[in-house]
Design a protein around this motif. Structure first.
Motif, PDB file in Angstrom:
ATOM      1  N   CYS A 254      31.151  36.251  42.070  1.00 35.33           N
ATOM      2  CA  CYS A 254      31.150  36.504  43.519  1.00 35.33           C
ATOM      3  C   CYS A 254      32.187  37.589  43.851  1.00 35.33           C
ATOM      4  N   ALA A 255      33.376  37.455  43.268  1.00 39.74           N
ATOM      5  CA  ALA A 255      34.443  38.438  43.527  1.00 39.74           C
ATOM      6  C   ALA A 255      34.039  39.825  43.025  1.00 39.74           C
ATOM      7  N   ARG A 256      33.412  39.887  41.845  1.00 39.92           N
ATOM      8  CA  ARG A 256      32.998  41.181  41.291  1.00 39.92           C
ATOM      9  C   ARG A 256      31.974  41.868  42.197  1.00 39.92           C
ATOM     10  N   GLN A 257      31.042  41.056  42.713  1.00 40.69           N
ATOM     11  CA  GLN A 257      30.001  41.609  43.588  1.00 40.69           C
ATOM     12  C   GLN A 257      30.632  42.163  44.868  1.00 40.69           C
ATOM     13  N   ILE A 258      31.595  41.424  45.407  1.00 40.35           N
ATOM     14  CA  ILE A 258      32.281  41.885  46.620  1.00 40.35           C
ATOM     15  C   ILE A 258      33.104  43.140  46.310  1.00 40.35           C
ATOM     16  N   ALA A 259      33.779  43.121  45.171  1.00 41.75           N
ATOM     17  CA  ALA A 259      34.635  44.262  44.803  1.00 41.75           C
ATOM     18  C   ALA A 259      33.795  45.540  44.653  1.00 41.75           C
ATOM     19  N   ALA A 260      32.552  45.394  44.167  1.00 33.85           N
ATOM     20  CA  ALA A 260      31.703  46.572  43.978  1.00 33.85           C
ATOM     21  C   ALA A 260      31.343  47.215  45.311  1.00 33.85           C
ATOM     22  N   LYS A 261      31.420  46.422  46.401  1.00 30.70           N
ATOM     23  CA  LYS A 261      31.047  46.938  47.716  1.00 30.70           C
ATOM     24  C   LYS A 261      32.273  47.267  48.565  1.00 30.70           C
ATOM     25  N   ASP A 262      33.360  46.553  48.332  1.00 33.41           N
ATOM     26  CA  ASP A 262      34.476  46.551  49.270  1.00 33.41           C
ATOM     27  C   ASP A 262      35.769  46.939  48.538  1.00 33.41           C
ATOM     28  N   ALA A 263      36.200  48.185  48.776  1.00 36.78           N
ATOM     29  CA  ALA A 263      37.360  48.714  48.043  1.00 36.78           C
ATOM     30  C   ALA A 263      38.623  47.890  48.291  1.00 36.78           C
ATOM     31  N   GLU A 264      38.743  47.352  49.533  1.00 35.75           N
ATOM     32  CA  GLU A 264      39.924  46.551  49.863  1.00 35.75           C
ATOM     33  C   GLU A 264      40.003  45.337  48.923  1.00 35.75           C
ATOM     34  N   TYR A 265      38.871  44.678  48.727  1.00 31.92           N
ATOM     35  CA  TYR A 265      38.874  43.487  47.863  1.00 31.92           C
ATOM     36  C   TYR A 265      38.927  43.874  46.388  1.00 31.92           C
ATOM     37  N   ALA A 266      38.378  45.026  46.031  1.00 30.25           N
ATOM     38  CA  ALA A 266      38.485  45.473  44.631  1.00 30.25           C
ATOM     39  C   ALA A 266      39.968  45.570  44.268  1.00 30.25           C
ATOM     40  N   ALA A 267      40.775  46.106  45.207  1.00 24.46           N
ATOM     41  CA  ALA A 267      42.210  46.243  44.943  1.00 24.46           C
ATOM     42  C   ALA A 267      42.875  44.865  44.893  1.00 24.46           C
ATOM     43  N   LEU A 268      42.501  43.969  45.822  1.00 20.15           N
ATOM     44  CA  LEU A 268      43.112  42.639  45.854  1.00 20.15           C
ATOM     45  C   LEU A 268      42.803  41.836  44.581  1.00 20.15           C
ATOM     46  N   TYR A 269      41.584  42.020  44.062  1.00 20.89           N
ATOM     47  CA  TYR A 269      41.190  41.275  42.858  1.00 20.89           C
ATOM     48  C   TYR A 269      41.651  41.974  41.578  1.00 20.89           C
ATOM     49  N   GLY A 270      42.033  43.239  41.705  1.00 23.28           N
ATOM     50  CA  GLY A 270      42.436  44.000  40.517  1.00 23.28           C
ATOM     51  C   GLY A 270      41.257  44.358  39.626  1.00 23.28           C
ATOM     52  N   PHE A 271      40.073  44.551  40.206  1.00 21.76           N
ATOM     53  CA  PHE A 271      38.904  44.981  39.399  1.00 21.76           C
ATOM     54  C   PHE A 271      38.797  46.499  39.402  1.00 21.76           C
TER      55      PHE A 271
ATOM     56  N   ASP B 143      39.482  33.699  47.516  1.00 23.30           N
ATOM     57  CA  ASP B 143      40.919  33.949  47.572  1.00 23.30           C
ATOM     58  C   ASP B 143      41.376  34.631  46.263  1.00 23.30           C
ATOM     59  N   PRO B 144      42.103  35.779  46.360  1.00 29.25           N
ATOM     60  CA  PRO B 144      42.518  36.494  45.144  1.00 29.25           C
ATOM     61  C   PRO B 144      43.263  35.615  44.135  1.00 29.25           C
ATOM     62  N   ALA B 145      44.084  34.669  44.620  1.00 32.50           N
ATOM     63  CA  ALA B 145      44.828  33.803  43.681  1.00 32.50           C
ATOM     64  C   ALA B 145      43.861  32.902  42.913  1.00 32.50           C
ATOM     65  N   GLU B 146      42.829  32.425  43.595  1.00 33.23           N
ATOM     66  CA  GLU B 146      41.837  31.566  42.912  1.00 33.23           C
ATOM     67  C   GLU B 146      41.015  32.376  41.923  1.00 33.23           C
ATOM     68  N   VAL B 147      40.732  33.627  42.286  1.00 34.35           N
ATOM     69  CA  VAL B 147      39.978  34.495  41.370  1.00 34.35           C
ATOM     70  C   VAL B 147      40.817  34.753  40.114  1.00 34.35           C
ATOM     71  N   ALA B 148      42.120  34.980  40.319  1.00 35.17           N
ATOM     72  CA  ALA B 148      43.006  35.232  39.172  1.00 35.17           C
ATOM     73  C   ALA B 148      43.025  33.991  38.260  1.00 35.17           C
ATOM     74  N   PHE B 149      43.082  32.802  38.852  1.00 39.00           N
ATOM     75  CA  PHE B 149      43.081  31.573  38.047  1.00 39.00           C
ATOM     76  C   PHE B 149      41.739  31.427  37.315  1.00 39.00           C
ATOM     77  N   ALA B 150      40.645  31.715  38.023  1.00 42.62           N
ATOM     78  CA  ALA B 150      39.316  31.605  37.404  1.00 42.62           C
ATOM     79  C   ALA B 150      39.208  32.574  36.214  1.00 42.62           C
ATOM     80  N   ARG B 151      39.798  33.748  36.348  1.00 44.57           N
ATOM     81  CA  ARG B 151      39.740  34.709  35.229  1.00 44.57           C
ATOM     82  C   ARG B 151      40.518  34.177  34.019  1.00 44.57           C
ATOM     83  N   ARG B 152      41.602  33.452  34.289  1.00 44.24           N
ATOM     84  CA  ARG B 152      42.357  32.862  33.169  1.00 44.24           C
ATOM     85  C   ARG B 152      41.503  31.817  32.446  1.00 44.24           C
ATOM     86  N   ILE B 153      40.696  31.073  33.207  1.00 42.13           N
ATOM     87  CA  ILE B 153      39.815  30.080  32.565  1.00 42.13           C
ATOM     88  C   ILE B 153      38.819  30.797  31.650  1.00 42.13           C
TER      89      ILE B 153
END
Ligand SMILES: CCC(=O)SCCNC(=O)CCNC(=O)[C@H](O)C(C)(C)COP(=O)(O)OP(=O)(O)OC[C@H]1O[C@@H](n2cnc3c(N)ncnc32)[C@H](O)[C@@H]1OP(=O)(O)O
Ligand SMILES: O=CC(=O)O
Ligand SMILES: [Mg+2]
Length: 349
Positions: free
Chosen positions: A332-349, A290-300
């Protein structure tokens, strides 16, 4: 068991050196295709860009008199679509090792598509001996046909004996990529009284004690698969391979499918099988953090740059352990973002 040095030796002269690390691949959904049906096969080129893995199924659900057509269809499919260019894995589920079909299937697959197949899924694996056998067979065929990249193995956990031996199965070969729970065959193997393919069962529940005032007693469904599932996840994690949820058969119940996939994701699974096109999007959403959880994890990670010490974020204590949890999520999010442009945008990578 092999010695530490022997474990990574090629099993045949001329066979490629076994993988030391699993290739980093996103595998949120393993999409099952019946390759004997030309009409479905014709649509694979369209479906492939929407999935992480296409699996040509040769085993259960393929009629006995269509096994040859399914094998031929698999070879055709491997040539018709450039899966590598799309970044999509090509897997094949062969028939089980005591069937009359598996030997010709493996021989044909390696000869005609050995450089294009990423993973062979082996059903009804009972113990490490099944993996030793197929490992040796693949090495001999890879050597014979000059295949340069070892084909990986994925076991389905779907017999009581397999569950008993899952730790040894997971560690049986450097080819082991992962294990999937096969709840349909496992239910039959255990004589469970259900006709469902995965998910819960309304009869398997806990009930609260009787009330003195006679009010109705609350009762909730429990997870039939939790014990097996947890055992499988631990075996895979300990051996550095990936656990997956297998099939969810109620195609008409996307809500329950999503819940089953979510439970698997939370427990550590990399993905699940999609049997019908409608299950692809469910798996994609659930197995992408979930993008919100990824954002929180990045803050950690930002709050504890060297991963040590203690910090407070929004009232929650963070330390080395939560830093590691955050790293799992962000990696996990970074790996997905490298493959999937939709999720790269959602995660802000
Ligand atoms: C139980 C333990 C296990 O071993 S599970 C793994 C073994 N079982 C399988 O692999 C089943 C794979 N899925 C299927 O064969 C079909 O989805 C089943 C379940 C039979 C349903 O098919 P059908 O009744 O045609 O569904 P539908 O009318 O809703 O289909 C709509 C359009 O989608 C297509 N479709 C269906 N399934 C797939 C698929 N897996 N991959 C690609 N396309 C698929 C249908 O052909 C149909 O297409 P169209 O609209 O007619 O052009
Ligand atoms: O092959 C899968 C199963 O559930 O059985
Ligand atoms: Mg099965």
């Amino acid at each position: 068991m092999k010695t530490a040095r022997g474990f990574f030796k090629p099993l045949a002269i001329g066979a490629p050196a076994p993988w030391r690390e699993l290739p980093a691949r996103v595998e949120r959904m393993i999409h099952f295709v019946p390759p004997h049906l030309e009409k479905v096969r014709a649509k694979v080129g369209e479906i492939a860009p929407t999935v992480d893995v296409i699996l040509a199924n040769l085993e259960d659900a393929i009629p006995a008199d269509a096994k040859g057509a399914a094998l031929a269809g698999t070879i055709a499919m491997s040539r018709e679509v450039d899966f590598k260019a799309l970044g999509v894995g090509l897997w094949v589920r062969i028939n089980c090792l005591n069937s009359p079909w598996h030997l010709d299937e493996v021989a044909t697959l390696v000869e005609k598509a050995g450089d294009r197949i990423d993973v062979i899924m082996v059903p009804k694996v009972e113990g490490p001996w099944d993996i030793f056998y197929i490992d040796q067979l693949l090495a001999s065929l890879e050597a014979k046909h000059g295949v340069t990249r070892p084909i990986l193995l994925h076991a389905i956990l779907e017999t009581a004996e397999g569950v008993m031996n899952v730790e040894q199965i997971a560690g049986a070969s450097p080819r082991m990529q992962g294990v999937s729970l096969g709840p349909a065959d496992l239910a039959a193997s255990r004589a469970m009284k259900t006709t469902r393919v995965g998910g819960g069962h309304p009869g398997y529940r806990v009930i609260e004690d009787p009330h003195t005032d006679g009010l109705p007693r609350a009762s909730v469904q429990q997870d039939l698969w939790h014990y097996t599932f947890a055992k499988m996840v631990d075996a895979c994690a300990a051996h550095g391979i990936k656990p997956f949820y297998g099939p969810f058969g109620a195609i008409d119940d996307p809500v329950a499918c999503e819940q089953q996939f979510r439970n698997a994701f939370l427990m550590g699974c990399a993905g699940a099988w999609s049997l019908h096109p409608s299950q692809i999007a469910i798996a994609k959403t659930v197995f992408s953090p979930d993008p919100a959880e990824v954002a929180f994890a990045r803050r950690i990670l930002e709050a504890m740059p060297d991963g040590s010490g203690v910090a407070m974020i929004d009232g929650k204590m963070q330390d080395d352990a939560t830093w590691k949890q955050a790293k799992v999520m962000v990696d996990c999010a970074r790996q997905i973002a490298a493959k999937d442009a939709e999720y790269a945008a959602l995660y802000g990578f």
